[in-house]
Design an enzyme around this catalytic site. Structure first.
Site, PDB file in Angstrom:
ATOM      1  N   CYS A 264     -13.848   7.986  -0.003  1.00 60.50           N
ATOM      2  CA  CYS A 264     -14.422   8.429  -1.213  1.00 60.50           C
ATOM      3  C   CYS A 264     -13.626   9.619  -1.796  1.00 60.50           C
ATOM      4  O   CYS A 264     -12.705   9.769  -2.006  1.00 60.50           O
ATOM      5  CB  CYS A 264     -15.926   8.291  -1.513  1.00 60.50           C
ATOM      6  SG  CYS A 264     -16.384   6.817  -1.196  1.00 60.50           S
ATOM      7  N   HIS A 354     -16.939   2.845  -0.005  1.00 56.05           N
ATOM      8  CA  HIS A 354     -18.189   3.126   1.182  1.00 56.05           C
ATOM      9  C   HIS A 354     -18.130   2.061   2.191  1.00 56.05           C
ATOM     10  O   HIS A 354     -18.957   1.222   1.796  1.00 56.05           O
ATOM     11  CB  HIS A 354     -19.446   3.185   0.297  1.00 56.05           C
ATOM     12  CG  HIS A 354     -19.594   4.371  -0.473  1.00 56.05           C
ATOM     13  ND1 HIS A 354     -20.340   5.559   0.111  1.00 56.05           N
ATOM     14  CD2 HIS A 354     -19.367   4.934  -1.905  1.00 56.05           C
ATOM     15  CE1 HIS A 354     -20.307   6.543  -0.934  1.00 56.05           C
ATOM     16  NE2 HIS A 354     -19.845   6.152  -1.931  1.00 56.05           N
ATOM     17  N   GLU A 356     -19.536   2.420   4.787  1.00 53.84           N
ATOM     18  CA  GLU A 356     -20.829   2.131   5.361  1.00 53.84           C
ATOM     19  C   GLU A 356     -21.850   1.340   4.457  1.00 53.84           C
ATOM     20  O   GLU A 356     -22.684   0.766   5.187  1.00 53.84           O
ATOM     21  CB  GLU A 356     -21.493   3.625   5.749  1.00 53.84           C
ATOM     22  CG  GLU A 356     -22.041   4.112   4.338  1.00 53.84           C
ATOM     23  CD  GLU A 356     -21.406   4.555   3.187  1.00 53.84           C
ATOM     24  OE1 GLU A 356     -21.767   4.513   2.049  1.00 53.84           O
ATOM     25  OE2 GLU A 356     -20.232   4.880   3.496  1.00 53.84           O
TER      26      GLU A 356
END
Length: 385
Positions: A264, A354, A356
């Protein structure tokens, strides 16, 4: 931002965009006034993770899903220490949460943390307006903060915009901390916190990585004091053109040849470190259903995003940089925005989304394995001095 008591659902509220468009509804969460950049999120689930993502600092999030709050709020799904959004906009809030993990309602949590919101407005019309006109400043006013339209619009137009905003230090940790490896320790990673989410070091820890999370103000000496096998630059809010300190630290890491991974905001920092520019997107990518192609494998991933800026790098050629050749590794299939970079001559890569991805999707979790593989092939003693 000023706030008072919790909205009852009957307190009038007004949303005012900087171009003069006005929506009237009811207070949701805290009552008062708040300002930020109006953005929309297309996720149908995971609202608690969205609210506590530091990347949303100083943004007023409009939920495109019509029904929000049905699973309530719990203490396990927080991605950071607090809610970071400046304001929250929903169409039809759940009257009663229903989930075995819920400990309180969403509007109770918003009120407890002083987050001013609005409900009962046509979020579809608002989203279409933002898609046509672009992300812009916005104010939400409720209760005694509601005044005449001209006065509220004047307040909105006095609020700072996102372009030129330097926000990472406002959301990052002020003190280093360590997330220990789960099971046998394999690697040590220095993670520069530009607005990191809690799931990120957790997923690295599950791969045998001891993660040293450092403040956004960390120096090169701070990074190498932990003797890292790799360096990670996190997500975060603000305009990457202001992040000169992070860029200088990353360039020092690239000089030493330490394996590097950025996500990001970290992708934008890598872009700048390599000499590429960045620019503001019209309305950005936000939500958990963005299609991205990994050009190294050809695989298409459904990914989670929150970014209003992008890297300006050529899609159709390999670029020469001060650190060797670089290429665009990932691209958004909706609009061809750069979604990842990869150095061909040094161990460094990044993505604009992202991996995660709490609360999902998990298509991109393999990127942590790619980072682990990179550290396996570049032992610390072999790095450039």
């Amino acid at each position: 931002m000023t706030t008072s008591t919790r909205g009852t659902g009957k307190v009038p509220a007004v949303l005012v965009l900087e171009d003069g468009r006005i929506f009237r509804g009811r207070a949701y969460g805290a009552v008062g006034e708040t300002f930020g950049e109006a953005v929309f999120s297309t996720g149908m689930t995971g609202y608690q993770e969205t609210l506590t993502d530091p990347s949303y600092h100083r943004q007023v999030v409009v939920m495109t899903a019509p029904h929000v709050g049905n699973t309530g709020v719990n203490d396990e799904d927080m991605e950071s220490r607090k809610i970071w959004v400046s304001g929250y906009v929903v169409r039809d809030p759940a009257r009663v949460p229903s989930n075995w993990r819920s400990t309180r309602s969403l509007d109770q949590e918003l009120a407890a943390q002083g987050v001013v919101g609005i409900c009962g407005i046509d979020t579809r019309a608002l989203t279409r307006h933002l898609r046509e006109r672009g992300a812009m400043r916005v104010g939400i006013f409720s209760g005694d903060a509601v005044t005449d339209e001209a006065a509220m619009l004047a307040e909105v137009r006095k609020a700072p915009g996102m372009s030129g905003a330097d926000l990472s230090a406002e959301v990052a940790t002020t003190e280093p901390y360590v997330v220990p490896a789960v099971g046998e320790k394999r690697f040590t990673v220095a993670a520069v916190d530009l607005g990191i989410k809690g799931m990120t070091p957790q997923l690295m820890a599950e791969r045998g990585i001891e993660v040293h999370v450092l403040p956004a103000t960390a120096t090169v000496d701070d990074v190498y004091a932990v003797e890292p096998d790799g360096v990670f630059f996190s997500n975060g809010p603000g305009d990457p053109s202001t992040a000169d300190h992070a860029v200088s630290v990353m360039r020092a890491v690239l000089e030493r040849g330490t394996p590097l991974f950025g996500i990001c905001f970290g992708n934008q920092i890598l872009g700048r470190a390599l000499g590429f520019g960045t620019y503001k997107l019209k309305y950005g990518h936000r939500g958990i259903n963005q299609p991205v192609q990994d050009r190294t494998t050809g695989k298409v991933e459904v990914t989670a995003h929150n970014h209003g800026f992008a890297v300006d790098a050529p899609l159709d050629k390999i670029s020469d940089t001060p650190y060797g050749r670089a290429e665009v590794s990932h691209v958004c299939l909706n609009d061809n925005v750069v979604e990842g970079l990869r150095l061909l001559d040094r161990p460094a890569f990044s993505v604009q989304y992202h991996p995660e991805a709490a609360a999902g999707p998990h298509d991109a979790a393999y990127l942590f394995d790619r980072f682990t593989s990179l550290m396996s092939t570049v032992p610390m003693e072999g790095q450039r001095a």
